[in-house]
Each structure stands twice: as C-alpha cells, then as structure tokens.
Motif scaffolding. Structure first.
Motif, short mmCIF file in Angstrom:
data_model
loop_
_atom_site.label_atom_id
_atom_site.label_comp_id
_atom_site.label_asym_id
_atom_site.label_seq_id
_atom_site.Cartn_x
_atom_site.Cartn_y
_atom_site.Cartn_z
N THR A 55 1.98 -1.34 6.08
CA THR A 55 3.34 -1.88 6.14
C THR A 55 3.27 -3.40 6.12
O THR A 55 2.48 -3.99 6.84
CB THR A 55 4.05 -1.42 7.43
OG1 THR A 55 4.02 0.00 7.48
CG2 THR A 55 5.48 -1.92 7.47
N VAL A 56 4.12 -4.00 5.29
CA VAL A 56 4.25 -5.46 5.25
C VAL A 56 5.75 -5.76 5.23
O VAL A 56 6.45 -5.34 4.30
CB VAL A 56 3.58 -6.06 3.99
CG1 VAL A 56 3.81 -7.58 3.93
CG2 VAL A 56 2.09 -5.75 3.97
N ALA A 57 6.23 -6.47 6.24
CA ALA A 57 7.63 -6.90 6.33
C ALA A 57 8.61 -5.74 6.13
O ALA A 57 9.57 -5.85 5.39
CB ALA A 57 7.89 -8.02 5.34
N GLY A 58 8.34 -4.62 6.79
CA GLY A 58 9.28 -3.51 6.76
C GLY A 58 9.15 -2.54 5.59
O GLY A 58 9.76 -1.49 5.58
N CYS A 69 -12.38 2.71 5.10
CA CYS A 69 -11.86 1.45 5.60
C CYS A 69 -10.55 1.17 4.87
O CYS A 69 -10.42 1.48 3.68
CB CYS A 69 -12.88 0.35 5.34
SG CYS A 69 -12.36 -1.30 5.90
N ALA A 70 -9.57 0.59 5.56
CA ALA A 70 -8.29 0.29 4.94
C ALA A 70 -7.75 -1.05 5.43
O ALA A 70 -8.06 -1.48 6.53
CB ALA A 70 -7.27 1.39 5.24
N MET A 71 -6.93 -1.68 4.58
CA MET A 71 -6.22 -2.89 4.97
C MET A 71 -4.94 -3.00 4.17
O MET A 71 -4.85 -2.49 3.04
CB MET A 71 -7.08 -4.12 4.81
CG MET A 71 -7.62 -4.40 3.47
SD MET A 71 -8.76 -5.79 3.60
CE MET A 71 -9.42 -5.81 1.97
N ALA A 72 -3.94 -3.60 4.76
CA ALA A 72 -2.66 -3.88 4.11
C ALA A 72 -2.63 -5.36 3.79
O ALA A 72 -2.85 -6.19 4.67
CB ALA A 72 -1.50 -3.51 5.01
N ALA A 84 5.67 -9.15 10.29
CA ALA A 84 5.15 -7.90 10.83
C ALA A 84 4.33 -7.17 9.77
O ALA A 84 4.81 -6.96 8.65
CB ALA A 84 6.29 -7.01 11.30
N MET A 85 3.10 -6.81 10.12
CA MET A 85 2.22 -6.05 9.23
C MET A 85 1.46 -5.05 10.06
O MET A 85 1.16 -5.30 11.23
CB MET A 85 1.20 -6.95 8.53
CG MET A 85 1.75 -7.89 7.54
SD MET A 85 0.40 -8.69 6.66
CE MET A 85 1.24 -10.11 6.03
N GLN A 87 -2.93 -10.43 5.88
CA GLN A 87 -3.31 -9.02 5.87
C GLN A 87 -3.40 -8.44 7.26
O GLN A 87 -3.61 -9.16 8.22
CB GLN A 87 -4.64 -8.83 5.16
CG GLN A 87 -5.84 -9.26 5.99
CD GLN A 87 -7.15 -9.06 5.27
OE1 GLN A 87 -7.22 -9.28 4.07
NE2 GLN A 87 -8.17 -8.65 5.99
N ALA A 88 -3.25 -7.13 7.33
CA ALA A 88 -3.51 -6.38 8.55
C ALA A 88 -4.77 -5.57 8.30
O ALA A 88 -4.93 -4.97 7.24
CB ALA A 88 -2.34 -5.44 8.87
N GLY A 89 -5.65 -5.55 9.25
CA GLY A 89 -6.91 -4.83 9.07
C GLY A 89 -8.01 -5.81 8.76
O GLY A 89 -7.82 -7.01 8.83
#
Length: 124
Positions: free
Chosen positions: A111-114, A58-61, A71-72, A93-95
């Motif tokens: 990826t977070v904000a580029g 499992c993963a999350m940013a 953008a994430m 977070q993304a995920g």
C-alpha cells in the motif's frame, strides 16, 4: 530470550546504519531484496515487488513518485504462517520484509498513500 532479541535488534540497527560492518557503504544497503524477481504488481501510486530465493520470499512496496512522507505498508505471509509487516510513514518504500517460504505459497500486499496491490497466493 530477551537478550537474544535485543542482540538481533542491535545487529539489525548496525546493519541499517552501516556501523561496525566491514564494507558497508550506504545507510540504505538493506533496502533491497535478495533473490530473483518473482512478481511485480503495479497500482496507481506505486508497485509491489516480490523476490524469491530457494528458501525465502521477500517483498517491498515502492512509491511511483518518491517524495514527501506518506503512509506505506507491505505485508508478506507464507501459507500457514504469520505475516511479516512493515508499515509507517516513508518517502520511498516500505520493506523489505522476508519470510521462510521453502515449499510454501506466499501472498503479498503493498500500500502506498491509500492505494494498494496484492498478489494472491503465488510461488506454490
């Protein structure tokens, strides 16, 4: 097949909202990965967190400074399989995204904000 996908989508929505689920306390109850931490990659605007159970990865940013929408994305791919991706405009977070990873290496990118971080092949 379509009915099954619809049923899974509705169930996932109910879990996210905490509707109809006994013991659901928060709307973000599904915002964490289960398992033990396997790898954390820190980058300028956040970090990529990868967790592992016996059968799944499992993963999350996660943003370093939660706040306005930006953008994430997070991507988790098992070797020889299709990547699970969550991307969009998020505040924190993304995920999480989960893949079946029994006896498989995985790679993750967040990826977070580029700005981004990546693991390469891990959990082999």
């Amino acid at each position: 097949m379509v009915a099954r996908v619809l049923a899974v989508s509705l169930a996932a929505g109910a879990l996210t909202l905490g509707v109809g689920v006994p013991g659901a306390q928060q709307a973000d109850a599904a915002s964490v990965c289960s398992g033990r931490p396997a790898k954390t990659v820190t980058f300028a605007t956040g970090e990529l967190r990868v967790y592992r159970t016996r059968h799944y990865a499992c993963a999350m940013a996660v943003a370093k400074n939660p706040g306005p929408r930006r953008a994430m994305s997070v991507q988790l791919q098992p070797r020889g399989g299709h990547a699970a991706v969550d991307s969009g405009q998020f505040t924190r977070q993304a995920g999480p995204v989960t893949v079946h990873a029994l006896n498989r290496c995985v790679r993750a990118t967040g990826t977070v904000a580029g700005r981004s971080g990546s693991t390469g092949w891990i959990l082999c």
